[in-house]
Design a protein around this motif. Sequence first.
Motif, PDB file in Angstrom:
ATOM      1  N   PHE A  33     -22.334 -10.852 -25.732  1.00 62.23           N
ATOM      2  CA  PHE A  33     -21.993 -11.117 -23.843  1.00 62.23           C
ATOM      3  C   PHE A  33     -20.944 -12.169 -24.239  1.00 62.23           C
ATOM      4  CE2 PHE A  33     -25.674  -9.424 -21.494  1.00 62.23           C
ATOM      5  CZ  PHE A  33     -26.735  -9.156 -22.898  1.00 62.23           C
ATOM      6  N   TYR A  35     -19.110 -15.048 -22.019  1.00 62.87           N
ATOM      7  CA  TYR A  35     -18.352 -15.963 -20.697  1.00 62.87           C
ATOM      8  C   TYR A  35     -17.816 -16.768 -20.793  1.00 62.87           C
ATOM      9  CZ  TYR A  35     -23.713 -14.549 -19.870  1.00 62.87           C
ATOM     10  OH  TYR A  35     -25.058 -13.930 -19.859  1.00 62.87           O
ATOM     11  N   GLN A  37     -16.616 -20.475 -19.211  1.00 62.32           N
ATOM     12  CA  GLN A  37     -17.019 -21.721 -18.571  1.00 62.32           C
ATOM     13  C   GLN A  37     -16.018 -22.325 -17.991  1.00 62.32           C
ATOM     14  OE1 GLN A  37     -19.372 -24.330 -20.137  1.00 62.32           O
ATOM     15  NE2 GLN A  37     -20.721 -24.546 -18.854  1.00 62.32           N
ATOM     16  N   LEU A  43     -20.653 -21.065 -15.112  1.00 64.47           N
ATOM     17  CA  LEU A  43     -20.251 -19.873 -16.334  1.00 64.47           C
ATOM     18  C   LEU A  43     -20.364 -18.485 -15.762  1.00 64.47           C
ATOM     19  CD1 LEU A  43     -21.354 -20.120 -18.759  1.00 64.47           C
ATOM     20  CD2 LEU A  43     -23.558 -19.968 -18.861  1.00 64.47           C
ATOM     21  N   LEU A  45     -19.769 -14.559 -16.442  1.00 59.67           N
ATOM     22  CA  LEU A  45     -20.146 -12.999 -17.539  1.00 59.67           C
ATOM     23  C   LEU A  45     -18.451 -12.408 -17.683  1.00 59.67           C
ATOM     24  CD1 LEU A  45     -21.410 -11.108 -19.286  1.00 59.67           C
ATOM     25  CD2 LEU A  45     -23.112 -10.622 -17.490  1.00 59.67           C
ATOM     26  N   TYR A  48     -20.348  -7.386 -21.154  1.00 52.24           N
ATOM     27  CA  TYR A  48     -20.788  -7.354 -22.352  1.00 52.24           C
ATOM     28  C   TYR A  48     -21.200  -5.805 -23.396  1.00 52.24           C
ATOM     29  CZ  TYR A  48     -24.909  -5.096 -20.014  1.00 52.24           C
ATOM     30  OH  TYR A  48     -25.077  -4.568 -19.015  1.00 52.24           O
ATOM     31  N   ASP A  56     -20.559  -3.475 -19.132  1.00 52.47           N
ATOM     32  CA  ASP A  56     -20.232  -3.627 -17.756  1.00 52.47           C
ATOM     33  C   ASP A  56     -18.516  -4.682 -18.198  1.00 52.47           C
ATOM     34  OD1 ASP A  56     -21.351  -5.239 -14.770  1.00 52.47           O
ATOM     35  OD2 ASP A  56     -20.001  -4.487 -15.090  1.00 52.47           O
ATOM     36  N   PHE A  91     -17.596 -19.139 -24.316  1.00 48.05           N
ATOM     37  CA  PHE A  91     -18.474 -18.553 -25.435  1.00 48.05           C
ATOM     38  C   PHE A  91     -19.118 -17.325 -25.217  1.00 48.05           C
ATOM     39  CE2 PHE A  91     -20.439 -22.930 -25.150  1.00 48.05           C
ATOM     40  CZ  PHE A  91     -20.402 -23.669 -24.363  1.00 48.05           C
ATOM     41  N   GLN A 104     -30.801 -14.645 -24.393  1.00 48.26           N
ATOM     42  CA  GLN A 104     -29.447 -15.480 -24.831  1.00 48.26           C
ATOM     43  C   GLN A 104     -29.633 -15.754 -26.065  1.00 48.26           C
ATOM     44  OE1 GLN A 104     -26.448 -13.893 -22.304  1.00 48.26           O
ATOM     45  NE2 GLN A 104     -27.878 -12.633 -21.491  1.00 48.26           N
ATOM     46  N   PHE A 106     -27.022 -18.385 -27.823  1.00 46.91           N
ATOM     47  CA  PHE A 106     -25.406 -18.999 -27.263  1.00 46.91           C
ATOM     48  C   PHE A 106     -24.626 -19.628 -28.951  1.00 46.91           C
ATOM     49  CE2 PHE A 106     -24.019 -18.222 -23.156  1.00 46.91           C
ATOM     50  CZ  PHE A 106     -25.796 -17.701 -22.505  1.00 46.91           C
TER      51      PHE A 106
END
Lengths: 115, 114
Positions: A33, A35, A37, A43, A45, A48, A56, A91, A104, A106
């Motif tokens: 994934f 991300y 922030q 945060l 998404l 992924y 997606d 991230f 998950q 990170f």
Amino acid sequence: DAGVIQSPRHEVTEMGQEVTLRCKPISGHDYLFWYRQTMMRGLELLIYFNNNVPIDDSGMPEDRFSAKMPNASFSTLKIQPSEPRDSAVYFCASSWARGGAGEQYFGPGTRLTVT
Amino acid sequence: AQSVTQPDIHITVSEGASLELRCNYSYGATPYLFWYVQSPGQGLQLLLKYFSGDTLVQGIKGFEAEFKRSQSSFNLRKPSVHWSDAAEYFCAVGAIGYGNKLVFGAGTILRVKS
């Protein structure tokens, strides 16, 4: 395991430049994934992958953003051209399909500043 | 649509006092629930998780959380807060059929006063 590894940890670039962020997921994890922030949006998404295939990408903000996962141990997020509003912490996280909803893990993040 | 609500943006507690951070979720399936902690300049670290079974789960650093299906809540607790607990806390929810995606709350910033 060393955990999720991201590089660089900090990136400062000028508007219009290409930026490439890198991620190495935890060995054996089949989900990855990306991300972003920020203070304003929290945060988010971006995209992924499952087994190296993008599943997606609806969170990718614009065509300037692209992500690839050429193999199970490496992924990149590229911004071209970069803009000041792209400044954020990015991230990477990975997980394995524990019956469909695994936790998950990170990475430490890449702090991107676009001037 | 799936959503996670953390009603408190900021919470301040005295060192040694008890702590409860609230989390409510809206999900169409049986949820899997998580709490993460983020210290300044760091990534998110998993504190604890709930998949099934006992609704009271224990995590790292002395934290625990209780899943209450009737209230759609998964509140995080700690009996005695330490100054090092000052950080931002995120509740997250996932479910089978959602591709290992997690939906995160907006976070609660915890301040600890001595």
